[in-house]
Every structure is written in structure tokens, then in C-alpha cells.
Design an enzyme around this catalytic site. Structure first.
Site, PDB file in Angstrom:
ATOM      1  CD  GLU A 174      72.163  70.718  97.977  1.00 28.92           C
ATOM      2  OE1 GLU A 174      73.087  69.901  97.916  1.00 28.92           O
ATOM      3  OE2 GLU A 174      71.906  71.426  99.061  1.00 28.92           O
ATOM      4  CE  LYS A 216      70.955  69.156 100.940  1.00 24.21           C
ATOM      5  NZ  LYS A 216      71.947  68.368 101.774  1.00 24.21           N
ATOM      6  CB  SER A 258      68.210  73.698 106.893  1.00 27.49           C
ATOM      7  OG  SER A 258      69.593  73.619 106.997  1.00 27.49           O
TER       8      SER A 258
HETATM    9  P1  13P Z   1      71.883  73.547 104.792  1.00 25.68           P
HETATM   10  O1  13P Z   1      71.079  72.426 105.448  1.00 25.68           O
HETATM   11  O2  13P Z   1      72.895  74.240 105.801  1.00 25.68           O
HETATM   12  O3  13P Z   1      71.441  74.387 103.628  1.00 25.68           O
HETATM   13  O4  13P Z   1      73.115  72.476 104.150  1.00 25.68           O
HETATM   14  C1  13P Z   1      72.551  71.237 103.317  1.00 25.68           C
HETATM   15  C2  13P Z   1      73.718  71.036 102.180  1.00 25.68           C
HETATM   16  O5  13P Z   1      73.986  70.072 101.994  1.00 25.68           O
HETATM   17  C3  13P Z   1      73.728  72.200 101.297  1.00 25.68           C
HETATM   18  O6  13P Z   1      74.333  71.819  99.996  1.00 25.68           O
END
Ligand code: 13P
Length: 337
Positions: A174, A216, A258
Site C-alpha cells: 500500500e 492497494k 478510500s
Molecule cells: P481508508 O479507506 O479509510 O483510506 O482506509 C484504508 C486503509 O486501510 C488505509 O491504510
């Protein structure tokens, strides 16, 4: 199951990932906004209510947990990982130790948590986790993100991913380019391109098998303070183009964060992306706020009203499931309201 099979199951068509891995500090902020005390019991109640909901079976492929939660026993009988896998959903775990100040760069971070990771991964596997998450954070401002931040975070992400595959789990990679700032959509495109390139460069050096990973990423979106707004068609077009150019085709699944979009924006943008998705990537959601904001509100109104909390969560999960197939429409939100 092979790592590739796990990755594909997490992102299967019509399904996505519930990011319920807020650290104790982050969930404190969420609970404060609804006037709920941040106790272990309240965190457990809220989360087990979601994990026991109807939507889990139909629309969720994986759940990302926090260290505290994966070790908890639900008040319904089973442990939390059992409650999740009983619904044929894969339990996962956030393993990074958070974004810490990056030495030598003012106001940027590098994500830490590699020390002792091999041992922690063994423990998490024993508790039932089959995938993991590590989040790197990049901010867009004047001279940011610096190449120091891009390189340090990519190196850590790749070392993490290699250790996770060694432990027979799927790493979610991510790299989050934040929405904060007044930059336009093209700046987000440019920065995300640089970030993704460096990540895949490092993942290759660390011999990570990309078929057993999930990306991600952020969507390509203007900064929250930007004067130039973009509609969902433009966001979708630029997001897909950026992914096609910078993500190797071996990667089976892409599950967006998100990142501060509203629930509806997150569903609408994902839907537009899937409407024009002409790649082999399974493109879906891995939302925290985008899946839980309404359910949290219901929890704030009455913590014992399980059916309202689950109704709100089930609706959001269903909407995002439709978006993962390009079948969502705004009418469906209005009918349900
Ligand atoms: P959000 O969808 O609230 O951004 O969170 C996703 C997430 O796992 C951030 O590391």
C-alpha cells in the site's frame, strides 16, 4: 491455497476487502467523532457486529485486522479470525508499526516495522492470517515527496513483502499518495507514477513474486484543496491509465483505499473505473472509511442497535460490490435512503 489463489479470492469479482485495522489511536478519533468511549470492549463490539453481518458472506473477500483484534475472542463464541473465516472470508493483518518521521527530511515519513517482523508473521499465521498489509504514506507539497521518501518507503515495502511471502501469506502493498493539498489531478498522476515505479523496482530487487501480491493504491484524484475539481469519468480514466502504465500485469488484484473520499464518491469512482477496465486486473475496494462511515454513525446513535449498524454496513458493502463490477448507480443509493 497458493498465494496467487489467495490474492484472487481476496479480490474476486463482486467482492472486496474491509479495512478494519485502525490502530488504537486512529479508532480513538473515529469514536470521538460519534461520542463513543474508546475502550477495548467498544472496539470489539463494533467490529464483531460488522464481521457477523450478512454482507460478509456476499460482498467481502478479506478483512484486515489490527494486532489487538486478531487476538480477541468475540462475545458470540468464536475468536475473531474464526468468526471471519466461518463466512468464507480471509482474515488478514496490518503488520507495519506506523509512519514515523524520516530522518533528514522535514515533515515526511517512512513506515517502520521490519524489526522482528519474521517472528510476528509466524504468530499471525498461527492465529489464522493469510494476508498482511503495510502502508507507506507520501504527501504532495512544494518539494514533496522527496526522492528520499520515495526510495526509503519502497525499500521497506519490498523487504516487508519478501518476508510475508516467505511466511506463506499474501502481502498487500500500500503506497498511499495522500489527498491533502491543493495540487491538481495531473500532479497526483505524476507523483503516483514515480511512487509505483520505485515500488515495483524494489519489489523486483527483493525477488517478490508479484502473482502473490495485491496492490492497494490511491486513485488519481485532485487534492482536497484543489481549485480544479474532476468528475468521476476523468478520475477513472486517469487512474486506469496510470495503473496500466505502471503496474506489472503479473499483479492479480488492485484494491483501492478510500483515503478521505465520502462513501458515495468512493463507490462512484470505483464504479467508473470498472466500467472502463479493459485489463486483466481484478479491480476492487479495500476501504476503511468508505465502508464504515455510516455504520459508525449508527453505532454512535445506539451501540446496542445491531440491526441498524449491520443495515448500514450491508448497504455500503453491497454498493461497493456493484462498483467492483461496474454495475453501481446513484439511483440505488436513493432507493435505499
Ligand atoms: P481508508 O479507506 O479509510 O483510506 O482506509 C484504508 C486503509 O486501510 C488505509 O491504510
Amino acid at each position: 491455497m497458493t498465494l496467487e489463489e489467495i490474492a484472487k479470492k481476496m479480490c474476486a469479482k463482486g467482492k472486496g476487502i474491509l479495512a478494519a485495522d485502525e490502530s488504537t489511536g486512529t479508532i480513538a478519533k473515529r469514536f470521538k467523532s460519534i461520542n463513543v468511549e474508546n475502550t477495548e470492549k467498544n472496539r470489539l463490539f463494533f467490529r464483531q457486529t460488522l464481521f457477523n453481518s450478512q454482507a460478509m458472506k456476499n460482498y467481502i473477500g478479506g478483512v484486515i485486522l489490527f494486532d489487538e483484534t486478531i487476538k480477541q475472542k468475540s462475545t458470540l463464541g468464536p475468536t475473531i479470525p474464526e468468526l471471519i473465516s466461518d463466512n468464507d472470508v480471509i482474515p488478514g493483518i496490518k503488520v507495519d508499526k506506523g509512519a514515523k518521521p524520516l530522518a533528514g527530511s522535514l515533515d515526511e515519513t517512512v513506515t517502520e516495522g521490519l524489526d522482528g517482523l519474521r517472528e510476528r508473521l509466524k504468530e499471525y499465521y498461527g492465529l489464522g492470517a493469510r494476508f498482511t498489509k503495510w502502508r507507506a504514506v507520501y504527501k504532495i507539497a512544494n518539494k514533496f515527496p522527496s526522492s528520499q521518501s520515495i526510495k526509503s518507503n519502497a525499500h521497506a515495502l519490498a523487504r516487508y513483502a519478501a518476508l510475508v511471502q516467505e511466511a506463506k501469506m499474501v502481502p498487500i502493498v500500500e503506497p498511499e499518495v495522500l489527498m491533502d493539498g491543493n495540487h491538481d489531478i495531473d500532479m497526483c498522476y505524476k507523483v503516483t507514477t514515480n511512487v509505483l515505479n520505485e515500488c515495483y523496482n524494489e519489489l523486483t530487487i527483493q525477488k517478490v513474486d508479484l502473482k502473490g501480491t495485491v496492490l492497494k493504491p490511491n486513485m488519481i484524484i485532485p487534492g482536497t484543496e484543489s481549485k480544479k475539481k474532476s468528475n468521476s469519468e476523468e478520475i477513472a480514466k486517469k487512474t486506469l491509465e496510470c495503473l496500466k502504465k505502471n503496474v506489472p500485469s503479473d499483479v492479480p488484484g488492485i484494491a483501492f483505499l478510500s483515503g478521505g473520499q465520502t462513501e458515495i464518491e468512493a463507490s462512484e469512482n470505483l464504479n467508473e473505473i470498472n466500467k472502463i477496465n479493459d485489463t486483466n486486473f481484478l479491480i476492487t475496494f479495500s476501504y476503511g472509511r468508505g465502508l464504515q462511515a455510516s455504520a459508525l454513525k449508527a453505532f454512535g446513535k445506539d451501540q446496542k442497535d445491531h440491526s441498524s449498524i449491520q443495515k448500514a454496513f450491508d448497504h455500503r458493502a453491497k454498493m461497493n460490490s456493484l462498483s467492483s463490477k461496474g454495475e453501481w448507480s446513484k439511483n440505488l443509493e436513493e432507493v435505499a435512503a
